[in-house]
Design a protein around this motif. Structure first.
Motif, PDB file in Angstrom:
ATOM      1  N   ASP A   1      -8.274  14.457   9.497  1.00  0.00           N
ATOM      2  CA  ASP A   1      -6.960  14.613   9.345  1.00  0.00           C
ATOM      3  C   ASP A   1      -6.097  14.304  10.439  1.00  0.00           C
ATOM      4  N   ILE A   2      -6.323  14.489  11.635  1.00  0.00           N
ATOM      5  CA  ILE A   2      -5.367  14.239  12.841  1.00  0.00           C
ATOM      6  C   ILE A   2      -5.302  12.582  12.804  1.00  0.00           C
ATOM      7  N   GLN A   3      -6.320  11.824  12.715  1.00  0.00           N
ATOM      8  CA  GLN A   3      -6.354  10.353  12.709  1.00  0.00           C
ATOM      9  C   GLN A   3      -5.428  10.074  11.618  1.00  0.00           C
ATOM     10  N   LEU A   4      -5.928  10.430  10.374  1.00  0.00           N
ATOM     11  CA  LEU A   4      -4.972   9.974   9.446  1.00  0.00           C
ATOM     12  C   LEU A   4      -3.621  10.110   9.435  1.00  0.00           C
ATOM     13  N   ALA A   5      -3.089  11.506   9.872  1.00  0.00           N
ATOM     14  CA  ALA A   5      -1.729  11.784   9.801  1.00  0.00           C
ATOM     15  C   ALA A   5      -1.130  10.904  10.828  1.00  0.00           C
ATOM     16  N   GLY A   6      -1.833  10.552  12.154  1.00  0.00           N
ATOM     17  CA  GLY A   6      -1.284   9.561  12.899  1.00  0.00           C
ATOM     18  C   GLY A   6      -1.099   8.094  12.670  1.00  0.00           C
ATOM     19  N   HIS A   7      -2.005   7.651  11.714  1.00  0.00           N
ATOM     20  CA  HIS A   7      -2.078   6.497  11.189  1.00  0.00           C
ATOM     21  C   HIS A   7      -0.787   6.310  10.192  1.00  0.00           C
TER      22      HIS A   7
ATOM     23  N   LEU B   1      -0.773  16.735   5.642  1.00  0.00           N
ATOM     24  CA  LEU B   1      -1.830  16.856   6.535  1.00  0.00           C
ATOM     25  C   LEU B   1      -1.347  17.563   7.790  1.00  0.00           C
ATOM     26  N   ARG B   2      -0.217  17.562   8.249  1.00  0.00           N
ATOM     27  CA  ARG B   2       0.155  18.274   9.540  1.00  0.00           C
ATOM     28  C   ARG B   2       0.614  19.662   9.369  1.00  0.00           C
ATOM     29  N   GLY B   3       1.039  19.961   8.258  1.00  0.00           N
ATOM     30  CA  GLY B   3       1.791  21.189   7.908  1.00  0.00           C
ATOM     31  C   GLY B   3       3.188  21.143   8.263  1.00  0.00           C
ATOM     32  N   THR B   4       3.824  20.313   8.594  1.00  0.00           N
ATOM     33  CA  THR B   4       5.143  20.118   8.998  1.00  0.00           C
ATOM     34  C   THR B   4       5.839  18.777   8.698  1.00  0.00           C
ATOM     35  N   PRO B   5       6.913  18.736   8.096  1.00  0.00           N
ATOM     36  CA  PRO B   5       7.536  17.227   7.884  1.00  0.00           C
ATOM     37  C   PRO B   5       7.632  16.535   9.245  1.00  0.00           C
TER      38      PRO B   5
ATOM     39  N   VAL C   1      -8.870   3.042   5.466  1.00  0.00           N
ATOM     40  CA  VAL C   1     -10.322   3.197   5.980  1.00  0.00           C
ATOM     41  C   VAL C   1     -10.495   4.679   6.425  1.00  0.00           C
ATOM     42  N   VAL C   2      -9.660   5.299   6.938  1.00  0.00           N
ATOM     43  CA  VAL C   2      -9.846   6.475   7.432  1.00  0.00           C
ATOM     44  C   VAL C   2      -9.717   7.560   6.115  1.00  0.00           C
ATOM     45  N   ALA C   3      -8.928   7.266   5.243  1.00  0.00           N
ATOM     46  CA  ALA C   3      -8.575   7.782   3.992  1.00  0.00           C
ATOM     47  C   ALA C   3     -10.018   8.094   3.018  1.00  0.00           C
ATOM     48  N   ALA C   4     -10.481   6.891   3.063  1.00  0.00           N
ATOM     49  CA  ALA C   4     -11.759   6.593   2.308  1.00  0.00           C
ATOM     50  C   ALA C   4     -13.018   7.342   3.088  1.00  0.00           C
ATOM     51  N   SER C   5     -12.877   7.592   4.295  1.00  0.00           N
ATOM     52  CA  SER C   5     -14.152   8.236   5.008  1.00  0.00           C
ATOM     53  C   SER C   5     -13.834   9.689   4.763  1.00  0.00           C
ATOM     54  N   ARG C   6     -12.743  10.216   4.623  1.00  0.00           N
ATOM     55  CA  ARG C   6     -12.176  11.572   4.456  1.00  0.00           C
ATOM     56  C   ARG C   6     -12.073  11.930   3.066  1.00  0.00           C
ATOM     57  N   ALA C   7     -12.139  10.818   2.073  1.00  0.00           N
ATOM     58  CA  ALA C   7     -12.235  11.085   0.664  1.00  0.00           C
ATOM     59  C   ALA C   7     -10.933  11.766   0.312  1.00  0.00           C
ATOM     60  N   ASP C   8     -10.084  11.134   0.770  1.00  0.00           N
ATOM     61  CA  ASP C   8      -8.294  11.674   0.509  1.00  0.00           C
ATOM     62  C   ASP C   8      -8.078  10.413  -0.485  1.00  0.00           C
ATOM     63  N   THR C   9      -8.171  10.919  -1.661  1.00  0.00           N
ATOM     64  CA  THR C   9      -7.910   9.856  -2.957  1.00  0.00           C
ATOM     65  C   THR C   9      -6.454   9.385  -2.730  1.00  0.00           C
ATOM     66  N   ALA C  10      -5.569  10.660  -2.745  1.00  0.00           N
ATOM     67  CA  ALA C  10      -3.998  10.463  -2.691  1.00  0.00           C
ATOM     68  C   ALA C  10      -3.546   9.521  -1.501  1.00  0.00           C
TER      69      ALA C  10
END
Length: 130
Positions: free
Chosen positions: A29-35, A62-66, A94-103
């Motif tokens: 989640d942290i990595q995905l939010a950063g990307h 992902l972060r809980g804040t805008p 790539v990170v979304a796929a490994s996290r299974a975050d379809t959106a």
């Protein structure tokens, strides 16, 4: 003959350490939010407001804040920004796929397609072009 060890070993298992542990999902989640935040910055610099809003929604989820949105203009040419955004969207995918975050995976793939189309429309991105 030998002096006994008086301090804890550096080889103590991390399970007994006193620092907080994060799960794999939290790390992703942290990595995905950063990307996504990096992609948002380039998207805002390109002036793509609607795409930026969609990316910002996912960062906020992902972060809980805008996210803070400030287009720090790098004065880079548009083709370079599109290439950077394409690469960032690829990392995000790539990170979304490994996290299974379809959106986020769908959004990343759409952004990759949009930046590819923008580069295809601009002939100056070709190597050796004037």
């Amino acid at each position: 003959m030998y002096e006994p060890i008086r301090t804890k070993s550096v080889h103590t298992p991390a399970d007994h350490a006193d620092f907080p542990h994060r799960t794999r999902e939290e790390e992703l989640d942290i990595q995905l939010a950063g990307h996504l935040a990096a992609l948002l910055a380039v998207t805002d610099e390109l002036g793509l407001c609607e795409a930026g809003d969609r990316i910002a929604e996912q960062v906020a989820r992902l972060r809980g804040t805008p996210p803070a949105r400030h287009a720090g203009l790098s004065e880079a040419p548009a083709p370079a920004l599109h290439r950077r955004a394409h690469a960032l969207a690829g990392r995000t995918l790539v990170v979304a796929a490994s996290r299974a975050d379809t959106a986020v995976a769908i959004l990343s793939a759409e952004r990759m397609d949009a930046h590819t189309a923008a580069l295809s429309a601009d002939p100056s991105h070709l190597v050796g072009a004037l």
